[in-house]
Write a protein that holds these residues in place. Structure first.
Motif, PDB file in Angstrom:
ATOM      1  N   LEU A 108       0.911  -1.217  -0.048  1.00 27.88           N
ATOM      2  CA  LEU A 108       0.046   0.005   0.021  1.00 27.88           C
ATOM      3  C   LEU A 108       0.998   1.367   0.071  1.00 27.88           C
ATOM      4  O   LEU A 108       0.398   2.447  -0.450  1.00 27.88           O
ATOM      5  N   GLN A 109       2.092   1.408   0.581  1.00 30.47           N
ATOM      6  CA  GLN A 109       2.960   2.360   0.740  1.00 30.47           C
ATOM      7  C   GLN A 109       3.766   2.607  -0.619  1.00 30.47           C
ATOM      8  O   GLN A 109       4.248   3.362  -1.343  1.00 30.47           O
ATOM      9  N   PHE A 110       4.528   1.299  -0.881  1.00 23.32           N
ATOM     10  CA  PHE A 110       5.657   1.402  -1.772  1.00 23.32           C
ATOM     11  C   PHE A 110       5.183   1.209  -3.273  1.00 23.32           C
ATOM     12  O   PHE A 110       5.647   1.529  -4.218  1.00 23.32           O
ATOM     13  N   GLY A 111       4.130   0.276  -3.376  1.00 22.80           N
ATOM     14  CA  GLY A 111       3.436   0.128  -4.609  1.00 22.80           C
ATOM     15  C   GLY A 111       3.731  -1.163  -5.340  1.00 22.80           C
ATOM     16  O   GLY A 111       3.959  -2.076  -4.508  1.00 22.80           O
ATOM     17  N   LEU A 112       3.886  -1.156  -6.706  1.00 19.67           N
ATOM     18  CA  LEU A 112       4.109  -2.569  -7.392  1.00 19.67           C
ATOM     19  C   LEU A 112       5.594  -2.883  -7.375  1.00 19.67           C
ATOM     20  O   LEU A 112       6.226  -1.924  -7.885  1.00 19.67           O
ATOM     21  N   THR A 113       5.873  -4.004  -7.167  1.00 24.30           N
ATOM     22  CA  THR A 113       7.401  -4.237  -7.256  1.00 24.30           C
ATOM     23  C   THR A 113       7.846  -5.691  -7.881  1.00 24.30           C
ATOM     24  O   THR A 113       6.858  -6.395  -8.057  1.00 24.30           O
ATOM     25  N   THR A 114       9.100  -5.774  -8.242  1.00 23.21           N
ATOM     26  CA  THR A 114       9.467  -7.345  -8.764  1.00 23.21           C
ATOM     27  C   THR A 114      10.877  -7.330  -8.403  1.00 23.21           C
ATOM     28  O   THR A 114      11.462  -6.380  -7.846  1.00 23.21           O
ATOM     29  N   HIS A 115      11.258  -8.608  -8.515  1.00 23.32           N
ATOM     30  CA  HIS A 115      12.661  -8.961  -8.068  1.00 23.32           C
ATOM     31  C   HIS A 115      13.697  -8.361  -9.141  1.00 23.32           C
ATOM     32  O   HIS A 115      14.987  -8.514  -8.642  1.00 23.32           O
ATOM     33  N   HIS A 116      13.361  -8.263 -10.191  1.00 24.11           N
ATOM     34  CA  HIS A 116      14.434  -8.050 -11.392  1.00 24.11           C
ATOM     35  C   HIS A 116      14.245  -6.511 -11.742  1.00 24.11           C
ATOM     36  O   HIS A 116      13.228  -5.977 -12.149  1.00 24.11           O
ATOM     37  N   GLU A 117      15.468  -5.920 -11.916  1.00 26.39           N
ATOM     38  CA  GLU A 117      15.592  -4.840 -12.246  1.00 26.39           C
ATOM     39  C   GLU A 117      15.295  -4.261 -13.794  1.00 26.39           C
ATOM     40  O   GLU A 117      14.470  -3.450 -14.072  1.00 26.39           O
ATOM     41  N   ALA A 118      15.669  -5.166 -14.848  1.00 22.90           N
ATOM     42  CA  ALA A 118      15.360  -5.022 -16.262  1.00 22.90           C
ATOM     43  C   ALA A 118      13.852  -4.991 -16.435  1.00 22.90           C
ATOM     44  O   ALA A 118      12.996  -4.463 -17.068  1.00 22.90           O
ATOM     45  N   GLU A 119      13.216  -6.169 -15.779  1.00 24.95           N
ATOM     46  CA  GLU A 119      11.797  -6.260 -15.681  1.00 24.95           C
ATOM     47  C   GLU A 119      11.011  -5.280 -15.044  1.00 24.95           C
ATOM     48  O   GLU A 119       9.984  -4.520 -15.692  1.00 24.95           O
ATOM     49  N   ALA A 120      11.805  -4.689 -13.958  1.00 19.99           N
ATOM     50  CA  ALA A 120      10.783  -3.257 -13.501  1.00 19.99           C
ATOM     51  C   ALA A 120      10.952  -2.278 -14.479  1.00 19.99           C
ATOM     52  O   ALA A 120      10.146  -1.472 -14.643  1.00 19.99           O
ATOM     53  N   SER A 121      12.079  -1.929 -15.113  1.00 21.62           N
ATOM     54  CA  SER A 121      12.078  -0.887 -15.993  1.00 21.62           C
ATOM     55  C   SER A 121      11.525  -1.186 -17.208  1.00 21.62           C
ATOM     56  O   SER A 121      10.767  -0.162 -17.806  1.00 21.62           O
ATOM     57  N   LEU A 122      11.237  -2.215 -17.850  1.00 22.83           N
ATOM     58  CA  LEU A 122      10.364  -2.586 -18.929  1.00 22.83           C
ATOM     59  C   LEU A 122       8.820  -2.337 -18.344  1.00 22.83           C
ATOM     60  O   LEU A 122       8.021  -1.740 -19.199  1.00 22.83           O
ATOM     61  N   ASN A 123       8.389  -2.861 -17.332  1.00 27.85           N
ATOM     62  CA  ASN A 123       7.122  -2.856 -16.641  1.00 27.85           C
ATOM     63  C   ASN A 123       6.989  -1.303 -16.620  1.00 27.85           C
ATOM     64  O   ASN A 123       5.702  -0.688 -16.914  1.00 27.85           O
ATOM     65  N   HIS A 124       7.685  -0.387 -16.171  1.00 25.24           N
ATOM     66  CA  HIS A 124       7.397   1.040 -15.881  1.00 25.24           C
ATOM     67  C   HIS A 124       7.301   1.552 -17.272  1.00 25.24           C
ATOM     68  O   HIS A 124       6.406   2.458 -17.305  1.00 25.24           O
ATOM     69  N   ARG A 125       7.891   1.284 -18.152  1.00 25.49           N
ATOM     70  CA  ARG A 125       7.576   1.821 -19.624  1.00 25.49           C
ATOM     71  C   ARG A 125       6.343   1.346 -20.140  1.00 25.49           C
ATOM     72  O   ARG A 125       5.617   2.161 -20.723  1.00 25.49           O
ATOM     73  N   HIS A 148      12.745  -3.633  -6.579  1.00 23.95           N
ATOM     74  CA  HIS A 148      12.348  -2.756  -7.735  1.00 23.95           C
ATOM     75  C   HIS A 148      11.058  -2.395  -7.780  1.00 23.95           C
ATOM     76  O   HIS A 148      10.231  -3.448  -8.113  1.00 23.95           O
ATOM     77  N   ARG A 149      10.881  -1.111  -7.763  1.00 22.28           N
ATOM     78  CA  ARG A 149       9.578  -0.801  -7.925  1.00 22.28           C
ATOM     79  C   ARG A 149       9.213  -0.519  -9.272  1.00 22.28           C
ATOM     80  O   ARG A 149       9.888   0.053 -10.045  1.00 22.28           O
ATOM     81  N   ILE A 150       8.011  -0.826  -9.892  1.00 18.85           N
ATOM     82  CA  ILE A 150       7.431  -0.746 -11.119  1.00 18.85           C
ATOM     83  C   ILE A 150       6.611   0.430 -11.326  1.00 18.85           C
ATOM     84  O   ILE A 150       6.858   1.324 -12.083  1.00 18.85           O
ATOM     85  N   ALA A 151       5.808   0.706 -10.394  1.00 25.54           N
ATOM     86  CA  ALA A 151       4.871   1.760 -10.392  1.00 25.54           C
ATOM     87  C   ALA A 151       4.178   2.213  -8.892  1.00 25.54           C
ATOM     88  O   ALA A 151       4.199   1.275  -8.023  1.00 25.54           O
ATOM     89  N   ARG A 152       3.853   3.282  -8.882  1.00 21.67           N
ATOM     90  CA  ARG A 152       3.224   3.614  -7.679  1.00 21.67           C
ATOM     91  C   ARG A 152       1.550   3.348  -7.581  1.00 21.67           C
ATOM     92  O   ARG A 152       0.988   3.084  -8.904  1.00 21.67           O
ATOM     93  N   LEU A 153       1.107   3.041  -6.707  1.00 20.57           N
ATOM     94  CA  LEU A 153      -0.465   2.686  -6.697  1.00 20.57           C
ATOM     95  C   LEU A 153      -1.489   3.587  -7.259  1.00 20.57           C
ATOM     96  O   LEU A 153      -2.358   3.270  -7.885  1.00 20.57           O
ATOM     97  N   ASP A 154      -1.175   4.939  -7.168  1.00 19.54           N
ATOM     98  CA  ASP A 154      -1.959   5.856  -7.538  1.00 19.54           C
ATOM     99  C   ASP A 154      -1.861   5.772  -9.328  1.00 19.54           C
ATOM    100  O   ASP A 154      -2.832   6.574  -9.954  1.00 19.54           O
ATOM    101  N   GLN A 155      -1.133   5.047 -10.045  1.00 25.82           N
ATOM    102  CA  GLN A 155      -1.203   4.863 -11.151  1.00 25.82           C
ATOM    103  C   GLN A 155      -1.913   3.727 -11.591  1.00 25.82           C
ATOM    104  O   GLN A 155      -2.427   3.453 -13.027  1.00 25.82           O
TER     105      GLN A 155
END
Length: 187
Positions: A108-125, A148-155
């Motif tokens: 609820l505070q940190f948002g959506l996350t994943t274990h892998h940096e490259a995956e997080a970067s692609l998911n963010h895009r 690694h954070r993908i996105a905030r929950l407000d997104q």
């Protein structure tokens, strides 16, 4: 990973497929839960799907009503997913109606996350290229924070999960204005 919570994941995928309409342009992120969405899309018509998941592409390769785009990129063999700068660059000229995203953690505070940096970067895009963000996750991922954070929950617009969701998370997501769809697994 595909076998874990399969009836629950299948129900989540079926509910997600119900959100897809003819004429939609969607992104399906790689993952075991999003894979069930792909299975439920095979009968859909006039849908364009972009994915970074080879298993998702294989599932939809012979679906007559689905036009399929692949991101390209470096293959992460463990997850059969494509990632990296080529995958990210492939998204830049597109605009999608909906992103269907799998996650390793939802806090609820940190948002959506994943274990892998490259995956997080692609998911963010992917999040940047879609007008609606739908997270597909079983309730075991709530309260987890991966590196690694993908996105905030407000997104996020919608979360599709199962009935095991903790009341604190259900209320917290709803308080943030996020639609929560509870997918019941078949008896």
């Amino acid at each position: 990973k595909d076998a874990l919570n399969l009836p629950v994941k299948d129900s989540i995928g079926a509910h997600a497929a119900g959100l897809v309409k003819a004429g939609d342009n969607i992104i399906i992120d790689s993952g075991s839960t999003t894979m069930t969405l792909a299975r439920h899309l095979r009968g859909h018509r006039d849908v364009t799907v972009m994915t970074n998941g080879l298993n998702i592409a294989w599932e939809l390769a012979n679906a007559p009503g689905v036009e399929l785009l692949l991101t390209g990129g470096l293959l992460r063999k463990q997850s059969l997913s494509l990632q990296g700068s080529q995958a990210e660059a492939s998204l830049t000229t597109y605009s999608f109606d909906t992103l269907f995203l799998g996650v390793d953690g939802l806090d609820l505070q940190f948002g959506l996350t994943t274990h892998h940096e490259a995956e997080a970067s692609l998911n963010h895009r992917m999040v940047e290229r879609a007008r609606r963000i739908v997270v597909l996750t079983d309730a075991s991922k709530f309260g987890r924070v991966s590196l690694h954070r993908i996105a905030r929950l407000d997104q996020v617009h919608t979360v599709i999960t199962d009935a095991s969701i903790d009341a604190e998370y259900l209320e917290g997501l709803q308080r943030l204005g996020i639609e929560v769809i509870i997918a019941e697994s078949p008896a």
